[in-house]
Design an enzyme around this catalytic site. Structure first.
Site, PDB file in Angstrom:
ATOM      1  N   SER A  99       7.746   9.433  -0.807  1.00 14.45           N
ATOM      2  CA  SER A  99       9.184   9.134  -1.922  1.00 14.45           C
ATOM      3  C   SER A  99       9.053   7.602  -2.212  1.00 14.45           C
ATOM      4  O   SER A  99      10.277   6.660  -2.562  1.00 14.45           O
ATOM      5  CB  SER A  99      10.553   9.285  -1.108  1.00 14.45           C
ATOM      6  OG  SER A  99      10.073   8.306   0.256  1.00 14.45           O
ATOM      7  N   GLY A 105       5.673  -7.944  -9.073  1.00 14.47           N
ATOM      8  CA  GLY A 105       6.429  -7.494  -9.891  1.00 14.47           C
ATOM      9  C   GLY A 105       5.464  -6.293 -10.898  1.00 14.47           C
ATOM     10  O   GLY A 105       4.823  -5.920 -10.470  1.00 14.47           O
ATOM     11  N   GLU A 141      -0.031 -13.602 -13.361  1.00 12.19           N
ATOM     12  CA  GLU A 141      -1.239 -12.990 -12.348  1.00 12.19           C
ATOM     13  C   GLU A 141      -1.900 -13.656 -12.526  1.00 12.19           C
ATOM     14  O   GLU A 141      -2.416 -13.372 -14.219  1.00 12.19           O
ATOM     15  CB  GLU A 141      -0.341 -11.565 -11.279  1.00 12.19           C
ATOM     16  CG  GLU A 141       1.104 -12.335 -10.722  1.00 12.19           C
ATOM     17  CD  GLU A 141       1.359 -10.920  -9.878  1.00 12.19           C
ATOM     18  OE1 GLU A 141       0.768  -9.904  -9.843  1.00 12.19           O
ATOM     19  OE2 GLU A 141       2.775 -10.532 -10.025  1.00 12.19           O
ATOM     20  N   HIS A 165      -6.734  -8.390  -1.898  1.00 11.58           N
ATOM     21  CA  HIS A 165      -5.871  -8.751  -2.119  1.00 11.58           C
ATOM     22  C   HIS A 165      -6.395 -10.584  -1.288  1.00 11.58           C
ATOM     23  O   HIS A 165      -6.672 -10.468  -0.241  1.00 11.58           O
ATOM     24  CB  HIS A 165      -4.631  -8.319  -1.987  1.00 11.58           C
ATOM     25  CG  HIS A 165      -3.348  -9.960  -2.495  1.00 11.58           C
ATOM     26  ND1 HIS A 165      -3.277 -11.294  -2.290  1.00 11.58           N
ATOM     27  CD2 HIS A 165      -2.335  -9.507  -3.686  1.00 11.58           C
ATOM     28  CE1 HIS A 165      -2.293 -11.616  -3.769  1.00 11.58           C
ATOM     29  NE2 HIS A 165      -1.784 -10.502  -4.331  1.00 11.58           N
ATOM     30  N   ARG A 193      -8.519 -10.622  -9.061  1.00 14.51           N
ATOM     31  CA  ARG A 193      -8.718 -10.888  -8.106  1.00 14.51           C
ATOM     32  C   ARG A 193      -9.453 -10.128  -7.324  1.00 14.51           C
ATOM     33  O   ARG A 193     -10.360 -10.622  -6.627  1.00 14.51           O
ATOM     34  CB  ARG A 193      -7.488  -9.291  -7.695  1.00 14.51           C
ATOM     35  CG  ARG A 193      -5.942  -9.912  -7.456  1.00 14.51           C
ATOM     36  CD  ARG A 193      -5.530  -8.342  -6.907  1.00 14.51           C
ATOM     37  NE  ARG A 193      -4.163  -9.014  -7.279  1.00 14.51           N
ATOM     38  CZ  ARG A 193      -2.924  -7.915  -7.062  1.00 14.51           C
ATOM     39  NH1 ARG A 193      -3.730  -7.396  -6.922  1.00 14.51           N
ATOM     40  NH2 ARG A 193      -1.984  -8.947  -7.508  1.00 14.51           N
ATOM     41  N   HIS A 245      -6.322  -3.966   0.142  1.00 12.07           N
ATOM     42  CA  HIS A 245      -4.719  -4.112  -0.719  1.00 12.07           C
ATOM     43  C   HIS A 245      -4.110  -2.916  -1.289  1.00 12.07           C
ATOM     44  O   HIS A 245      -2.937  -2.431  -1.561  1.00 12.07           O
ATOM     45  CB  HIS A 245      -4.164  -5.343  -1.927  1.00 12.07           C
ATOM     46  CG  HIS A 245      -3.462  -5.519  -2.361  1.00 12.07           C
ATOM     47  ND1 HIS A 245      -1.946  -5.612  -1.565  1.00 12.07           N
ATOM     48  CD2 HIS A 245      -2.999  -5.438  -3.332  1.00 12.07           C
ATOM     49  CE1 HIS A 245      -0.738  -5.679  -2.686  1.00 12.07           C
ATOM     50  NE2 HIS A 245      -2.143  -5.402  -3.766  1.00 12.07           N
ATOM     51  N   GLU A 268      -0.478   5.562  -6.725  1.00 11.37           N
ATOM     52  CA  GLU A 268      -1.812   4.597  -6.080  1.00 11.37           C
ATOM     53  C   GLU A 268      -2.998   6.203  -5.690  1.00 11.37           C
ATOM     54  O   GLU A 268      -3.898   5.720  -5.476  1.00 11.37           O
ATOM     55  CB  GLU A 268      -1.026   4.060  -5.158  1.00 11.37           C
ATOM     56  CG  GLU A 268      -2.551   2.552  -4.317  1.00 11.37           C
ATOM     57  CD  GLU A 268      -2.435   1.995  -3.818  1.00 11.37           C
ATOM     58  OE1 GLU A 268      -0.892   1.435  -3.419  1.00 11.37           O
ATOM     59  OE2 GLU A 268      -3.219   1.640  -2.541  1.00 11.37           O
ATOM     60  N   ARG A 311      -8.572  -3.168 -10.539  1.00 10.34           N
ATOM     61  CA  ARG A 311      -6.870  -3.136 -10.764  1.00 10.34           C
ATOM     62  C   ARG A 311      -6.793  -4.263 -10.952  1.00 10.34           C
ATOM     63  O   ARG A 311      -6.430  -5.387 -10.593  1.00 10.34           O
ATOM     64  CB  ARG A 311      -5.776  -2.696 -10.101  1.00 10.34           C
ATOM     65  CG  ARG A 311      -4.626  -2.574 -10.167  1.00 10.34           C
ATOM     66  CD  ARG A 311      -3.782  -1.644  -9.693  1.00 10.34           C
ATOM     67  NE  ARG A 311      -3.546  -2.575  -8.694  1.00 10.34           N
ATOM     68  CZ  ARG A 311      -2.350  -3.595  -7.713  1.00 10.34           C
ATOM     69  NH1 ARG A 311      -1.232  -3.357  -8.608  1.00 10.34           N
ATOM     70  NH2 ARG A 311      -2.386  -3.711  -6.775  1.00 10.34           N
ATOM     71  N   SER A 354       0.389  -1.337 -11.145  1.00  8.70           N
ATOM     72  CA  SER A 354       0.164  -0.352 -10.545  1.00  8.70           C
ATOM     73  C   SER A 354       1.691   0.218 -10.295  1.00  8.70           C
ATOM     74  O   SER A 354       1.370   1.702 -11.002  1.00  8.70           O
ATOM     75  CB  SER A 354      -0.333  -0.375  -9.281  1.00  8.70           C
ATOM     76  OG  SER A 354      -0.159  -1.355  -8.066  1.00  8.70           O
TER      77      SER A 354
END
Ligand code: FAD
Ligand code: SIN
Length: 533
Positions: free
Chosen positions: A11, A50, A116, A244, A292, A353, A377, A388, A393
């Protein structure tokens, strides 16, 4: 036993996007959403920074977003899928806004776009530093408008039903494996029930819980990937686990680590080591806003050089009012543990992460198993490649939730006659006598994955990890054969499978690329290869 036209496991943003669209297109069909937790307990709810999307066409363009995604993916993205997600993503974002999602705006009414790592332009739409919570809120509100959506909470899906359950031998070589629904444990009465479905979507999210320190909530145990693997479906690129760079370091606190969004660095936050040095300039020209994989490895290296368990994120020079406006949740959290970010630096360390690989799908979310789709994911669509790009995502989950819906909606699959499918067989199982057999194995699993299969890998570490996983697998299978199933046992079993797939993928990849760094093969191979297991 339950029967439904369209079954959705999960969900979060992927599952609910699909369910809403299906319910809207087919008011007379039944859509069943199953989750093992409460409705909103998902990775989605915790998303902070975001959602990336091109909305400012004066400064930004699809080409730039595509290019940034391809660079981050380090050669392994599927360019066609990247183009699909970037271009269609904008429509999906508009839909979400029409459904009621509020993204922050500037005084002039334009969206306040964030920055980012790895992005060449400001393009991240956000709701303060709690974007995921806002998106999940909107989706769950919207679901209530559709009486044809049945929402089942606290049911743990155990297994996909395929020809295997009809008594046929199913192997990886079986040409046309089909999914007829699932077996699931209703945790309110501890009964295992069949849910038969024409079409099933797996939207089961990530697997961060395989590691000791993760930004992911406890639901992120890789169940969908493990189920597909057991059902002999295709799994891809599992070695690309994204760490992360900046989870809040809190000594002695295990489980889910609080995230300090990358957007803080986008607004000017600087990483410093124990000596106070801004070390990122030694690792990459893009400094704190490098992709990252590079930032996480740089932090790992600084921690090892200085013998510390964390580095610092320095926000002291940032405008306090602006910080409070954009990151109220982070400000509050830090204050609650005695850190005033305008006066003190934030201790941070990398944490598992995001899973870039997963259930292999085509560009419509179809898996290698008939009538089974995957999105979000848990899927490997080809968007992320070896790493990524930040905030891609949520976008991917909406685009593929939508695409899977479009494809699944083309055909209506008849359900299999219920009496052909046997009930779950509990013969020979008894009530579990000691939970320690599960909890200790889980600790061992998380520790070995963090220490041997983390940001930096070697052949010896991978070999050792595999040997230990073998033992954990044997012991857990024994327990599974003899004990009544609980979600904890099911999750442990799934996490061991997922860990196996991560290690196996890492062993097959004889190179260092994106998120997979092996000091025995420090170079990139000339061969571009997706590892499918
Ligand atoms: P999820 O939202 O994780 O939902 C999974 C669902 O599957 C849950 O309902 C769960 O209960 C259910 N489920 C799982 N297994 C079973 C089972 N066996 N039986 C029944 N139900 C099951 N991405 C971005 O793009 N931008 C960000 O700013 C961002 N920030 C993030 C911050 C944090 C702290 C985290 C953890 C992730 C962040 N991400 C971000 C990643 C992003 O949030 C996730 O990748 C995305 O939300 C996944 O959505 P999903 O629908 O695939 O799965
Ligand atoms: C973050 O806010 O730093 C996380 C963004 C992401 O994982 O995409």
């Amino acid at each position: 036993m339950k029967q439904t036209d369209y079954l959705v496991i999960g969900s979060g943003i992927a599952g609910l996007t699909y369910a809403l669209k299906m319910a809207d297109r087919f008011p007379n069909k039944k859509i069943t959403v199953v989750t093992k937790a409460s409705a909103d307990e998902t990775n989605t709810k915790y998303a902070q920074g975001g959602i990336a999307g091109v909305t400012d066409f004066e400064n930004d363009s699809f080409e730039k977003h595509i290019n940034d995604t391809l660079i981050a993916g380090d050669g392994l993205c599927n360019p066609k899928v990247v183009e699909i997600v970037v271009k269609e993503g904008v429509e999906r974002i508009s839909e979400l806004i029409n459904w009621g999602a509020q993204f922050d705006k500037k005084d002039d009414g334009e969206y306040a776009l964030g920055m980012e790592g790895g992005h060449s332009e400001y393009r991240i739409l956000h709701h303060k530093d709690v974007t995921g919570k806002e998106m999940e809120r909107v989706l769950i509100e919207k679901v209530k408008e559709y009486p044809n959506i049945e929402f089942i909470k606290h049911w743990f899906v155990i297994e996909l039903i395929t020809q295997h359950h009809l008594g046929y031998l199913v192997t990886k070589a079986t040409p046309d494996i089909q999914c007829y629904g699932v077996y699931a444990l209703n945790t309110t009465n501890n009964q295992i029930e069949k849910i038969l479905a024409g079409t099933t979507l797996l939207a089961t999210g990530g697997n961060g819980q395989v590691y000791r320190s993760t930004t992911n909530p406890s639901i992120a145990t890789g169940d969908g990937v493990a189920m597909v693997y057991r059902a002999k479906g295709r799994i891809e690129n599992m070695e690309f686990i994204q760490f992360h760079p900046t989870a809040l370091y809190e000594p002695g606190i295990g489980g889910q680590a609080f995230l300090i969004t990358e957007a803080v660095r986008g607004d000017g936050g600087i990483l410093r080591n124990k000596k106070g040095e801004a070390f990122m300039e030694r690792y990459d020209d893009r400094k704190d806003l490098a992709p990252r994989d590079i930032v996480a490895r740089a932090i790992d290296s600084e921690m090892k050089i200085n013998g510390t368990e964390y580095v610092y994120l320095d926000c002291r020079h940032m405008d306090k009012d602006k910080f409070l406006h954009h990151f109220p949740n982070i400000f509050e959290k830090c204050l609650s543990i005695g850190i005033d970010v305008s006066q003190q630096m934030i201790p941070v360390a990398p944490a598992a992460h995001y899973s870039c690989g997963g259930i292999k799908t085509d560009e419509w979310g179809k898996t290698s198993i008939r009538n089974l789709f995957a999105a979000g994911e848990c899927a490997s669509t080809g968007l992320h490649g070896a790493n990524r790009l930040a905030s891609n995502s949520l976008l991917e989950a909406m685009v593929f939730g939508h695409r899977a819906f479009e494809e699944a909606a083309k055909n209506h699959t008849e359900l299999l006659a219920p009496d052909l499918i046997p009930d779950w067989d509990t013969t020979g199982t008894t009530d579990p006598r000691e939970m320690i057999l599960i909890t200790q194995s889980l600790k061992e699993l998380q520790l070995l994955m963090s220490d041997y299969v983390g940001i930096v890998r070697t052949n010896v570490r991978l070999e050792r990890a595999m040997k230990r996983l073998d033992l954990l697998w044997t012991e857990t299978e024994q327990l599974y054969q003899t004990t009544k199933l609980s979600p904890q046992l099911g999750e442990l079993r799934n996490m061991i499978s997922v860990a196996y797939l991560i290690v196996k993928g890492a062993q097959f990849r004889k190179e260092s690329r994106g998120l997979h760094f092996n000091t025995d093969y420090p170079e990139k191979s000339k061969l571009l290869q997706n590892i499918v297991l």
